[in-house]
Each structure stands twice: as structure tokens, then as C-alpha cells.
Write a protein that holds these residues in place. Structure first.
Motif, PDB file in Angstrom:
ATOM      1  N   ILE A  46       0.827  -1.212   0.000  1.00  0.00           N
ATOM      2  CA  ILE A  46       0.000   0.000   0.000  1.00  0.00           C
ATOM      3  C   ILE A  46       0.861   1.262   0.000  1.00  0.00           C
ATOM      4  O   ILE A  46       0.637   2.185  -0.789  1.00  0.00           O
ATOM      5  N   ILE A  47       1.864   1.305   0.856  1.00  0.00           N
ATOM      6  CA  ILE A  47       2.726   2.489   0.933  1.00  0.00           C
ATOM      7  C   ILE A  47       3.504   2.691  -0.373  1.00  0.00           C
ATOM      8  O   ILE A  47       3.595   3.809  -0.879  1.00  0.00           O
ATOM      9  N   GLY A  48       4.049   1.608  -0.916  1.00  0.00           N
ATOM     10  CA  GLY A  48       4.782   1.705  -2.177  1.00  0.00           C
ATOM     11  C   GLY A  48       3.889   2.183  -3.313  1.00  0.00           C
ATOM     12  O   GLY A  48       4.269   3.052  -4.100  1.00  0.00           O
ATOM     13  N   THR A  49       2.690   1.628  -3.383  1.00  0.00           N
ATOM     14  CA  THR A  49       1.747   2.013  -4.435  1.00  0.00           C
ATOM     15  C   THR A  49       1.373   3.485  -4.321  1.00  0.00           C
ATOM     16  O   THR A  49       1.426   4.221  -5.311  1.00  0.00           O
ATOM     17  N   ILE A  50       1.013   3.912  -3.131  1.00  0.00           N
ATOM     18  CA  ILE A  50       0.603   5.313  -2.946  1.00  0.00           C
ATOM     19  C   ILE A  50       1.772   6.262  -3.219  1.00  0.00           C
ATOM     20  O   ILE A  50       1.609   7.291  -3.876  1.00  0.00           O
ATOM     21  N   GLY A  51       2.960   5.908  -2.735  1.00  0.00           N
ATOM     22  CA  GLY A  51       4.127   6.752  -2.985  1.00  0.00           C
ATOM     23  C   GLY A  51       4.429   6.888  -4.463  1.00  0.00           C
ATOM     24  O   GLY A  51       4.637   7.993  -4.975  1.00  0.00           O
ATOM     25  N   TYR A  52       4.438   5.764  -5.166  1.00  0.00           N
ATOM     26  CA  TYR A  52       4.738   5.797  -6.611  1.00  0.00           C
ATOM     27  C   TYR A  52       3.656   6.564  -7.359  1.00  0.00           C
ATOM     28  O   TYR A  52       3.934   7.332  -8.271  1.00  0.00           O
ATOM     29  N   TRP A  94      -5.221   4.970 -21.706  1.00  0.00           N
ATOM     30  CA  TRP A  94      -4.726   3.639 -21.318  1.00  0.00           C
ATOM     31  C   TRP A  94      -3.222   3.633 -21.085  1.00  0.00           C
ATOM     32  O   TRP A  94      -2.701   2.745 -20.422  1.00  0.00           O
ATOM     33  N   VAL A  95      -2.537   4.626 -21.594  1.00  0.00           N
ATOM     34  CA  VAL A  95      -1.101   4.764 -21.345  1.00  0.00           C
ATOM     35  C   VAL A  95      -0.836   4.843 -19.841  1.00  0.00           C
ATOM     36  O   VAL A  95       0.188   4.370 -19.348  1.00  0.00           O
ATOM     37  N   ALA A  96      -1.784   5.383 -19.096  1.00  0.00           N
ATOM     38  CA  ALA A  96      -1.613   5.568 -17.650  1.00  0.00           C
ATOM     39  C   ALA A  96      -1.431   4.244 -16.910  1.00  0.00           C
ATOM     40  O   ALA A  96      -0.823   4.214 -15.841  1.00  0.00           O
ATOM     41  N   LEU A  97      -1.936   3.153 -17.459  1.00  0.00           N
ATOM     42  CA  LEU A  97      -1.748   1.845 -16.814  1.00  0.00           C
ATOM     43  C   LEU A  97      -0.278   1.454 -16.731  1.00  0.00           C
ATOM     44  O   LEU A  97       0.106   0.634 -15.914  1.00  0.00           O
ATOM     45  N   PHE A  98       0.533   2.051 -17.577  1.00  0.00           N
ATOM     46  CA  PHE A  98       1.943   1.690 -17.647  1.00  0.00           C
ATOM     47  C   PHE A  98       2.859   2.752 -17.047  1.00  0.00           C
ATOM     48  O   PHE A  98       4.024   2.856 -17.394  1.00  0.00           O
ATOM     49  N   ALA A  99       2.326   3.506 -16.099  1.00  0.00           N
ATOM     50  CA  ALA A  99       3.101   4.539 -15.411  1.00  0.00           C
ATOM     51  C   ALA A  99       4.295   3.955 -14.692  1.00  0.00           C
ATOM     52  O   ALA A  99       5.264   4.636 -14.416  1.00  0.00           O
ATOM     53  N   TRP A 100       4.249   2.688 -14.377  1.00  0.00           N
ATOM     54  CA  TRP A 100       5.285   2.033 -13.584  1.00  0.00           C
ATOM     55  C   TRP A 100       6.527   1.657 -14.386  1.00  0.00           C
ATOM     56  O   TRP A 100       7.527   1.279 -13.808  1.00  0.00           O
ATOM     57  N   ILE A 101       6.481   1.753 -15.701  1.00  0.00           N
ATOM     58  CA  ILE A 101       7.652   1.398 -16.504  1.00  0.00           C
ATOM     59  C   ILE A 101       8.714   2.486 -16.323  1.00  0.00           C
ATOM     60  O   ILE A 101       8.440   3.662 -16.567  1.00  0.00           O
ATOM     61  N   PRO A 102       9.912   2.101 -15.870  1.00  0.00           N
ATOM     62  CA  PRO A 102      10.952   3.108 -15.611  1.00  0.00           C
ATOM     63  C   PRO A 102      11.191   4.033 -16.806  1.00  0.00           C
ATOM     64  O   PRO A 102      11.233   3.596 -17.946  1.00  0.00           O
ATOM     65  N   PRO A 119      -8.013  13.677 -16.486  1.00  0.00           N
ATOM     66  CA  PRO A 119      -7.267  13.602 -15.222  1.00  0.00           C
ATOM     67  C   PRO A 119      -7.750  12.513 -14.254  1.00  0.00           C
ATOM     68  O   PRO A 119      -6.932  11.776 -13.700  1.00  0.00           O
ATOM     69  N   LYS A 120      -9.049  12.394 -14.038  1.00  0.00           N
ATOM     70  CA  LYS A 120      -9.540  11.406 -13.077  1.00  0.00           C
ATOM     71  C   LYS A 120      -9.293   9.976 -13.564  1.00  0.00           C
ATOM     72  O   LYS A 120      -8.860   9.120 -12.788  1.00  0.00           O
ATOM     73  N   THR A 121      -9.556   9.747 -14.835  1.00  0.00           N
ATOM     74  CA  THR A 121      -9.333   8.410 -15.391  1.00  0.00           C
ATOM     75  C   THR A 121      -7.843   8.097 -15.420  1.00  0.00           C
ATOM     76  O   THR A 121      -7.433   6.976 -15.087  1.00  0.00           O
ATOM     77  N   SER A 122      -7.023   9.070 -15.791  1.00  0.00           N
ATOM     78  CA  SER A 122      -5.570   8.869 -15.808  1.00  0.00           C
ATOM     79  C   SER A 122      -5.077   8.515 -14.408  1.00  0.00           C
ATOM     80  O   SER A 122      -4.298   7.570 -14.240  1.00  0.00           O
ATOM     81  N   ALA A 123      -5.541   9.245 -13.408  1.00  0.00           N
ATOM     82  CA  ALA A 123      -5.120   9.003 -12.020  1.00  0.00           C
ATOM     83  C   ALA A 123      -5.526   7.605 -11.566  1.00  0.00           C
ATOM     84  O   ALA A 123      -4.737   6.885 -10.938  1.00  0.00           O
ATOM     85  N   MET A 126      -3.400   4.975 -13.375  1.00  0.00           N
ATOM     86  CA  MET A 126      -2.042   4.980 -12.825  1.00  0.00           C
ATOM     87  C   MET A 126      -2.007   4.211 -11.509  1.00  0.00           C
ATOM     88  O   MET A 126      -1.101   3.416 -11.273  1.00  0.00           O
ATOM     89  N   LEU A 127      -2.991   4.441 -10.662  1.00  0.00           N
ATOM     90  CA  LEU A 127      -3.066   3.762  -9.367  1.00  0.00           C
ATOM     91  C   LEU A 127      -3.189   2.248  -9.562  1.00  0.00           C
ATOM     92  O   LEU A 127      -2.487   1.474  -8.906  1.00  0.00           O
ATOM     93  N   ILE A 128      -4.027   1.834 -10.478  1.00  0.00           N
ATOM     94  CA  ILE A 128      -4.199   0.401 -10.759  1.00  0.00           C
ATOM     95  C   ILE A 128      -2.891  -0.202 -11.271  1.00  0.00           C
ATOM     96  O   ILE A 128      -2.463  -1.264 -10.822  1.00  0.00           O
ATOM     97  N   GLY A 129      -2.250   0.478 -12.216  1.00  0.00           N
ATOM     98  CA  GLY A 129      -0.988  -0.019 -12.770  1.00  0.00           C
ATOM     99  C   GLY A 129       0.109  -0.120 -11.725  1.00  0.00           C
ATOM    100  O   GLY A 129       0.846  -1.110 -11.668  1.00  0.00           O
ATOM    101  N   CYS A 130       0.202   0.900 -10.876  1.00  0.00           N
ATOM    102  CA  CYS A 130       1.216   0.888  -9.816  1.00  0.00           C
ATOM    103  C   CYS A 130       0.955  -0.233  -8.817  1.00  0.00           C
ATOM    104  O   CYS A 130       1.883  -0.932  -8.400  1.00  0.00           O
ATOM    105  N   PHE A 131      -0.308  -0.416  -8.434  1.00  0.00           N
ATOM    106  CA  PHE A 131      -0.645  -1.487  -7.509  1.00  0.00           C
ATOM    107  C   PHE A 131      -0.276  -2.843  -8.106  1.00  0.00           C
ATOM    108  O   PHE A 131       0.313  -3.686  -7.425  1.00  0.00           O
ATOM    109  N   PHE A 132      -0.596  -3.039  -9.373  1.00  0.00           N
ATOM    110  CA  PHE A 132      -0.281  -4.307 -10.033  1.00  0.00           C
ATOM    111  C   PHE A 132       1.218  -4.583 -10.000  1.00  0.00           C
ATOM    112  O   PHE A 132       1.654  -5.684  -9.688  1.00  0.00           O
ATOM    113  N   ARG A 133       2.008  -3.571 -10.298  1.00  0.00           N
ATOM    114  CA  ARG A 133       3.458  -3.741 -10.291  1.00  0.00           C
ATOM    115  C   ARG A 133       3.962  -4.174  -8.917  1.00  0.00           C
ATOM    116  O   ARG A 133       4.715  -5.138  -8.784  1.00  0.00           O
ATOM    117  N   PHE A 134       3.555  -3.445  -7.883  1.00  0.00           N
ATOM    118  CA  PHE A 134       4.033  -3.756  -6.537  1.00  0.00           C
ATOM    119  C   PHE A 134       3.472  -5.077  -6.022  1.00  0.00           C
ATOM    120  O   PHE A 134       4.157  -5.799  -5.306  1.00  0.00           O
TER     121      PHE A 134
END
Length: 152
Positions: A46-52, A94-102, A119-123, A126-134
Motif C-alpha cells: 500500500i505504501i509503495g503504491t501510494i508513494g509511486y 490507457w497509457v496511464a496503466l503503464f506509469a510504472w515502466i521506468p 485527469p480522473k481516469t488517468s489518475a 495509474m493507481l491500478i498499474g502501480c498497484f499491479f506492479r508492486f
């Protein structure tokens, strides 16, 4: 960056926030380091996802505030800007799903903000993509250590 790990969960948050922005650090190192140091898997996730996510939203916000003249002053070619526009036009929010790619993720998120894409959909994406990564990293590490019960 070891000093961030010494800060525990706060260090994990700061490290992941920096990694989600344009700062070239690895959030994976912070997450895995915290997990190996005995951090609770769900708290780290949770902390990693929210921070990222906050770091990514910072990149989005900088893009939102950006102006074409600024990019030109930074010697970013108009052809590169046009390529990014085609990319955004093709894949959209849909690009926002891949926010986690360095690095690629940070640039894509900046571009989403620059072109003011939903903005809301992008946010949310991004949250879903980051959570998936972590979650994936946490699952892989816990499976390797034989500690999957901690995730249940």
C-alpha cells in the motif's frame, strides 16, 4: 539510498514517490529491501503504491502546467513532441496503466498531463498499474521465500 531504507515505511514512501517522478531511482529496490527487512507485505504494498502514484501524479501535474515554449527551450524537438502526440492519440488514457515502466512511464505520464488527457481516469489507471506492479513484485518475492501465507 540506503538511508531511505533505514527510515522504514517513511523511507519506502519517499523512495517510491521519487521513483514515480522523473528522479531515476528504483522503487523495486525500496520495496524488496523493505520486505526483506521484515516489513509487512500489505503495508509495503500500500505504501509503495501510494508513494509511486503520488510521484506519477507529480509528473502528470508538471505536464499539465507545461507549455510548448518550455519544451522547446529544453531542446526537445518538435518531432519528438509530435511522436508523443501520436502515441497519446493512438492509446489515449490507457497509457496511464503503464506509469510504472521506468523512465518511459514518467515521460508518458508527463505527456498525458501535457495534453490534459482525462485527469480522473488517468489518475485511477495509474493507481491500478502501480498497484499491479508492486503486487507482482511482492508475490514473486514472497513465493521465492515460501511466505505466500502472509499475502492471504
Amino acid at each position: 539510498m540506503e538511508w531511505l531504507l533505514n527510515l522504514g515505511y517513511v523511507g519506502l514512501f519517499i523512495g517510491c514517490c521519487l521513483a514515480g517522478s522523473f528522479i531515476p531511482v528504483s522503487s523495486d529496490v525500496f520495496l524488496i529491501g523493505m520486505l526483506l527487512a521484515g516489513g509487512n507485505a500489505w503495508i509495503c504494498l500500500i505504501i509503495g503504491t501510494i508513494g509511486y502514484w503520488i510521484g506519477s501524479m507529480t509528473s502528470y501535474g508538471i505536464g499539465w502546467l507545461g507549455k510548448l515554449e518550455w519544451l522547446e527551450r529544453l531542446k526537445i524537438k518538435k518531432t519528438n513532441i509530435a511522436k508523443q502526440k501520436k502515441y497519446i492519440d493512438k492509446y489515449g488514457v490507457w497509457v496511464a496503466l503503464f506509469a510504472w515502466i521506468p523512465f518511459l512511464g514518467s515521460m508518458s505520464i508527463f505527456t498525458l498531463g501535457f495534453y490534459k488527457v482525462k485527469p480522473k481516469t488517468s489518475a485511477t489507471l495509474m493507481l491500478i498499474g502501480c498497484f499491479f506492479r508492486f503486487f507482482l513484485w511482492t508475490f514473486i518475492l514472497k513465493a521465492a521465500l515460501g511466505e505466500l501465507t502472509e499475502l492471504v
